[in-house]
Design a protein around this motif. Structure first.
Motif, PDB file in Angstrom:
ATOM      1  N   GLY A  79      51.372 -20.835  -7.549  1.00 15.02           N
ATOM      2  CA  GLY A  79      51.204 -19.470  -7.635  1.00 15.02           C
ATOM      3  C   GLY A  79      49.737 -18.919  -8.235  1.00 15.02           C
ATOM      4  N   GLN A  80      49.195 -19.886  -9.134  1.00 13.15           N
ATOM      5  CA  GLN A  80      47.612 -19.557  -9.275  1.00 13.15           C
ATOM      6  C   GLN A  80      46.877 -19.480  -8.269  1.00 13.15           C
ATOM      7  OE1 GLN A  80      47.362 -22.322 -12.389  1.00 13.15           O
ATOM      8  NE2 GLN A  80      47.296 -20.828 -14.196  1.00 13.15           N
ATOM      9  N   VAL A  81      46.912 -20.474  -7.344  1.00 19.33           N
ATOM     10  CA  VAL A  81      45.999 -20.610  -6.306  1.00 19.33           C
ATOM     11  C   VAL A  81      46.338 -19.602  -5.324  1.00 19.33           C
ATOM     12  CG1 VAL A  81      45.815 -21.875  -4.136  1.00 19.33           C
ATOM     13  CG2 VAL A  81      46.028 -23.163  -6.513  1.00 19.33           C
ATOM     14  N   MET A  82      47.645 -18.860  -5.096  1.00 18.03           N
ATOM     15  CA  MET A  82      47.737 -18.019  -4.214  1.00 18.03           C
ATOM     16  C   MET A  82      47.130 -16.621  -4.797  1.00 18.03           C
ATOM     17  SD  MET A  82      49.760 -14.965  -3.974  1.00 18.03           S
ATOM     18  CE  MET A  82      48.957 -13.924  -2.752  1.00 18.03           C
ATOM     19  N   LEU A  83      47.413 -16.488  -6.190  1.00 16.27           N
ATOM     20  CA  LEU A  83      46.818 -15.248  -6.868  1.00 16.27           C
ATOM     21  C   LEU A  83      45.224 -15.387  -6.757  1.00 16.27           C
ATOM     22  CD1 LEU A  83      48.986 -14.895  -9.899  1.00 16.27           C
ATOM     23  CD2 LEU A  83      48.964 -13.638  -7.927  1.00 16.27           C
ATOM     24  N   ARG A  84      44.565 -16.562  -6.968  1.00 15.42           N
ATOM     25  CA  ARG A  84      43.015 -16.608  -7.021  1.00 15.42           C
ATOM     26  C   ARG A  84      42.439 -16.254  -5.622  1.00 15.42           C
ATOM     27  NH1 ARG A  84      40.448 -19.004 -11.241  1.00 15.42           N
ATOM     28  NH2 ARG A  84      38.676 -18.400 -10.073  1.00 15.42           N
ATOM     29  N   SER A  85      43.185 -17.105  -4.592  1.00 10.19           N
ATOM     30  CA  SER A  85      42.682 -16.838  -3.583  1.00 10.19           C
ATOM     31  C   SER A  85      43.068 -15.518  -2.524  1.00 10.19           C
ATOM     32  CB  SER A  85      43.250 -17.943  -2.376  1.00 10.19           C
ATOM     33  OG  SER A  85      44.539 -18.072  -2.340  1.00 10.19           O
ATOM     34  N   GLY A  86      43.905 -14.830  -2.840  1.00 11.04           N
ATOM     35  CA  GLY A  86      44.458 -13.743  -2.583  1.00 11.04           C
ATOM     36  C   GLY A  86      45.223 -14.007  -0.941  1.00 11.04           C
ATOM     37  N   GLY A  87      45.595 -15.030  -0.555  1.00 11.01           N
ATOM     38  CA  GLY A  87      46.263 -15.344   0.415  1.00 11.01           C
ATOM     39  C   GLY A  87      47.276 -16.504   0.186  1.00 11.01           C
ATOM     40  N   LEU A  88      48.141 -16.824   1.121  1.00 12.33           N
ATOM     41  CA  LEU A  88      49.059 -18.121   1.303  1.00 12.33           C
ATOM     42  C   LEU A  88      48.261 -19.249   2.206  1.00 12.33           C
ATOM     43  CD1 LEU A  88      52.379 -16.102   2.331  1.00 12.33           C
ATOM     44  CD2 LEU A  88      51.941 -17.611   0.166  1.00 12.33           C
ATOM     45  N   ALA A  89      47.325 -19.227   2.646  1.00 14.50           N
ATOM     46  CA  ALA A  89      46.613 -20.188   3.361  1.00 14.50           C
ATOM     47  C   ALA A  89      46.424 -21.553   2.359  1.00 14.50           C
ATOM     48  CB  ALA A  89      45.350 -20.136   4.017  1.00 14.50           C
ATOM     49  N   MET A  90      45.771 -21.112   1.001  1.00 13.11           N
ATOM     50  CA  MET A  90      45.386 -22.171   0.301  1.00 13.11           C
ATOM     51  C   MET A  90      46.493 -22.837  -0.478  1.00 13.11           C
ATOM     52  SD  MET A  90      42.333 -22.308  -2.747  1.00 13.11           S
ATOM     53  CE  MET A  90      41.205 -21.804  -1.672  1.00 13.11           C
ATOM     54  N   PRO A  91      47.578 -22.049  -0.852  1.00 13.52           N
ATOM     55  CA  PRO A  91      48.759 -22.592  -1.550  1.00 13.52           C
ATOM     56  C   PRO A  91      49.537 -23.483  -0.476  1.00 13.52           C
ATOM     57  CG  PRO A  91      49.085 -20.428  -1.337  1.00 13.52           C
ATOM     58  CD  PRO A  91      47.624 -20.523  -1.193  1.00 13.52           C
ATOM     59  N   ILE A  92      49.599 -23.167   0.908  1.00 15.55           N
ATOM     60  CA  ILE A  92      50.218 -23.805   1.769  1.00 15.55           C
ATOM     61  C   ILE A  92      49.418 -25.224   2.061  1.00 15.55           C
ATOM     62  CG2 ILE A  92      50.753 -24.037   4.328  1.00 15.55           C
ATOM     63  CD1 ILE A  92      51.485 -20.959   4.160  1.00 15.55           C
TER      64      ILE A  92
ATOM     65  N   ARG B  17      41.345 -19.846 -14.986  1.00 19.29           N
ATOM     66  CA  ARG B  17      40.095 -19.192 -15.546  1.00 19.29           C
ATOM     67  C   ARG B  17      39.889 -18.065 -14.589  1.00 19.29           C
ATOM     68  NH1 ARG B  17      35.698 -21.977 -14.300  1.00 19.29           N
ATOM     69  NH2 ARG B  17      36.821 -22.641 -12.365  1.00 19.29           N
ATOM     70  N   GLY B  18      39.346 -17.010 -14.981  1.00 19.86           N
ATOM     71  CA  GLY B  18      39.018 -15.736 -14.145  1.00 19.86           C
ATOM     72  C   GLY B  18      40.226 -14.858 -13.962  1.00 19.86           C
ATOM     73  N   GLN B  19      39.911 -13.789 -13.015  1.00 18.22           N
ATOM     74  CA  GLN B  19      40.863 -12.886 -12.592  1.00 18.22           C
ATOM     75  C   GLN B  19      41.538 -13.076 -11.540  1.00 18.22           C
ATOM     76  OE1 GLN B  19      41.843 -10.479 -14.845  1.00 18.22           O
ATOM     77  NE2 GLN B  19      40.648 -11.397 -16.479  1.00 18.22           N
ATOM     78  N   PRO B  20      42.917 -12.940 -11.357  1.00 20.00           N
ATOM     79  CA  PRO B  20      43.644 -13.039  -9.806  1.00 20.00           C
ATOM     80  C   PRO B  20      43.096 -11.951  -8.861  1.00 20.00           C
ATOM     81  CG  PRO B  20      44.905 -11.947 -11.612  1.00 20.00           C
ATOM     82  CD  PRO B  20      43.948 -12.419 -12.245  1.00 20.00           C
TER      83      PRO B  20
ATOM     84  N   ALA C  83      53.787 -27.768 -10.863  1.00 13.96           N
ATOM     85  CA  ALA C  83      53.200 -27.334  -9.649  1.00 13.96           C
ATOM     86  C   ALA C  83      53.712 -25.811  -9.140  1.00 13.96           C
ATOM     87  CB  ALA C  83      54.227 -28.300  -8.804  1.00 13.96           C
ATOM     88  N   ALA C  84      54.652 -25.357  -9.422  1.00 13.68           N
ATOM     89  CA  ALA C  84      54.920 -24.109  -9.109  1.00 13.68           C
ATOM     90  C   ALA C  84      53.927 -22.821  -9.767  1.00 13.68           C
ATOM     91  CB  ALA C  84      56.440 -23.666  -9.616  1.00 13.68           C
ATOM     92  N   VAL C  85      53.647 -23.113 -10.893  1.00 14.39           N
ATOM     93  CA  VAL C  85      52.721 -22.401 -11.803  1.00 14.39           C
ATOM     94  C   VAL C  85      51.283 -22.668 -10.911  1.00 14.39           C
ATOM     95  CG1 VAL C  85      51.248 -22.228 -13.509  1.00 14.39           C
ATOM     96  CG2 VAL C  85      53.756 -22.276 -13.835  1.00 14.39           C
TER      97      VAL C  85
ATOM     98  N   ALA D  97      45.805 -30.182 -16.051  1.00 24.00           N
ATOM     99  CA  ALA D  97      44.383 -30.005 -15.954  1.00 24.00           C
ATOM    100  C   ALA D  97      44.295 -28.978 -14.802  1.00 24.00           C
ATOM    101  CB  ALA D  97      43.684 -31.307 -15.896  1.00 24.00           C
ATOM    102  N   ALA D  98      45.056 -28.818 -13.688  1.00 20.01           N
ATOM    103  CA  ALA D  98      44.559 -28.162 -12.639  1.00 20.01           C
ATOM    104  C   ALA D  98      45.188 -26.760 -12.747  1.00 20.01           C
ATOM    105  CB  ALA D  98      45.391 -28.817 -11.278  1.00 20.01           C
ATOM    106  N   VAL D  99      46.205 -26.673 -13.657  1.00 21.54           N
ATOM    107  CA  VAL D  99      46.639 -25.267 -13.961  1.00 21.54           C
ATOM    108  C   VAL D  99      45.552 -24.633 -14.941  1.00 21.54           C
ATOM    109  CG1 VAL D  99      48.466 -24.228 -15.470  1.00 21.54           C
ATOM    110  CG2 VAL D  99      49.096 -25.702 -13.744  1.00 21.54           C
ATOM    111  N   LEU D 100      44.991 -25.400 -15.896  1.00 20.54           N
ATOM    112  CA  LEU D 100      44.126 -24.643 -16.802  1.00 20.54           C
ATOM    113  C   LEU D 100      42.822 -24.450 -16.024  1.00 20.54           C
ATOM    114  CD1 LEU D 100      44.443 -27.167 -19.963  1.00 20.54           C
ATOM    115  CD2 LEU D 100      45.337 -25.128 -19.809  1.00 20.54           C
ATOM    116  N   TRP D 101      42.386 -25.351 -15.187  1.00 22.14           N
ATOM    117  CA  TRP D 101      41.327 -24.930 -14.273  1.00 22.14           C
ATOM    118  C   TRP D 101      41.419 -23.663 -13.518  1.00 22.14           C
ATOM    119  CZ3 TRP D 101      36.291 -26.425 -13.691  1.00 22.14           C
ATOM    120  CH2 TRP D 101      35.507 -26.052 -12.490  1.00 22.14           C
ATOM    121  N   PHE D 102      42.607 -23.435 -12.965  1.00 15.38           N
ATOM    122  CA  PHE D 102      43.071 -22.296 -12.125  1.00 15.38           C
ATOM    123  C   PHE D 102      43.182 -21.047 -13.024  1.00 15.38           C
ATOM    124  CE2 PHE D 102      43.028 -25.229  -8.567  1.00 15.38           C
ATOM    125  CZ  PHE D 102      42.524 -24.719  -7.730  1.00 15.38           C
TER     126      PHE D 102
END
Length: 283
Positions: free
Chosen positions: A197-210, A274-277, A192-194, A267-272
């Motif tokens: 963190g991935q969601v924060m890196l991919r989205s570039g902000g804290l709104a999505m991980p929150i 993909r691509g560059q942060p 969950a922590a990973v 599965a969610a970690v592997l999905w996120f």
């Protein structure tokens, strides 16, 4: 001259900034909570500790960004249409992950749901607001300034691994938990922590991980599951266990200790992955 504390540009290294941030945040939050407990009950009622904790971390974040002469929006905290959209998408992701896990457990005969005997929409909303404070606190602490400076200094892979361990240590297992459930729940916390963190890196902000964190917790609450081992109240549904296989259902700890949650999160970690942060990294 570069040293263990200062880089070639003459500024404090990112790692030390992250450590200083975490230490000061813990001190500020501890002082705020201690002070609130000395207040009269009718005043303390309007100052929930989760919101004081979030306020403390936000204040320390503002201070450190101010020292760097950068706006707090650079750490991913902003009020904008884009942030609102990312928050909503995150909520949907989090709720969807929990729902997918629950449906898998149901499909394998682990449990079924019944309507809770007493449903109060107002209480559910109140619980969601309470959760919002706790989620804001955790995400600004674990995915905010300190995490992002660690990414800049060590690279996103090391930062994800390091803060996954920190996140796990901040959520200790109960001593009475069966060893197999404790192991699964710990692995789920790391994943969950990973993921956050991935969601924060991919989205570039804290709104999505929150949003993802809140959606996850709120859906657990709505379905009547325990959250990090804490019994849920004011739910719409009530899970009835049809199987005594705890590694399937998570037992009293909830589906966060189910092996199927492990599968869904992986599965969610592997999905996120993909691509560059979107956040600048050292590696």
């Amino acid at each position: 001259m570069a040293s263990i504390f200062v880089n070639e540009q003459g500024t404090v290294r990112n790692g030390w900034r992250a450590v200083a941030f975490l230490l000061l945040a813990v001190i500020v939050v501890t002082v705020l909570i201690a002070a609130s407990r000395e207040l009269p009950g009718h005043i303390a009622y309007w100052l929930p500790e989760v919101y004081l904790s979030a306020l403390g971390v936000l204040a320390v974040t503002w201070l450190f960004m101010r020292l760097e002469r950068r706006p707090i929006a650079d750490v991913g905290l902003e009020l904008s249409r884009r942030a609102a959209c990312q928050f909503g998408v995150g909520m949907a992701y989090g709720a969807g992950l929990v729902l997918a896990t629950a449906l898998l457990v149901v499909a394998l005969g682990g449990l079924h749901f019944e309507i809770a005997p007493q449903v109060s929409v107002i209480d559910i909303v109140k619980t969601g607001l309470f959760m919002s404070g706790a989620v804001l606190f955790e995400e600004t602490l674990f995915r905010g300034y300190a995490f992002q400076r660690t990414v800049e200094g060590m690279g996103h892979r090391w930062a994800l691994a390091l803060f996954a361990v920190v996140f796990l240590l901040a959520h200790p297992m109960e001593e009475a938990m069966p060893p197999e459930l404790s192991t699964i729940a710990s692995a789920n916390l790391v994943l969950a922590a990973v993921l956050l963190g991935q969601v924060m890196l991919r989205s570039g902000g804290l709104a999505m991980p929150i949003g993802l964190h809140l959606g996850w917790n709120w859906m657990l609450q709505t379905l009547g599951f325990s959250i990090s081992g804490k019994l849920a109240f004011d739910s719409i549904w009530h899970p009835v266990f049809d199987s005594e296989v705890q590694w399937l259902t998570g037992g009293d700890y909830g589906i966060e200790a189910s092996v199927l949650s492990l599968v869904v999160l992986l599965a969610a970690v592997l999905w996120f992955s993909r691509g560059q942060p979107a956040v600048k990294s050292a590696a």
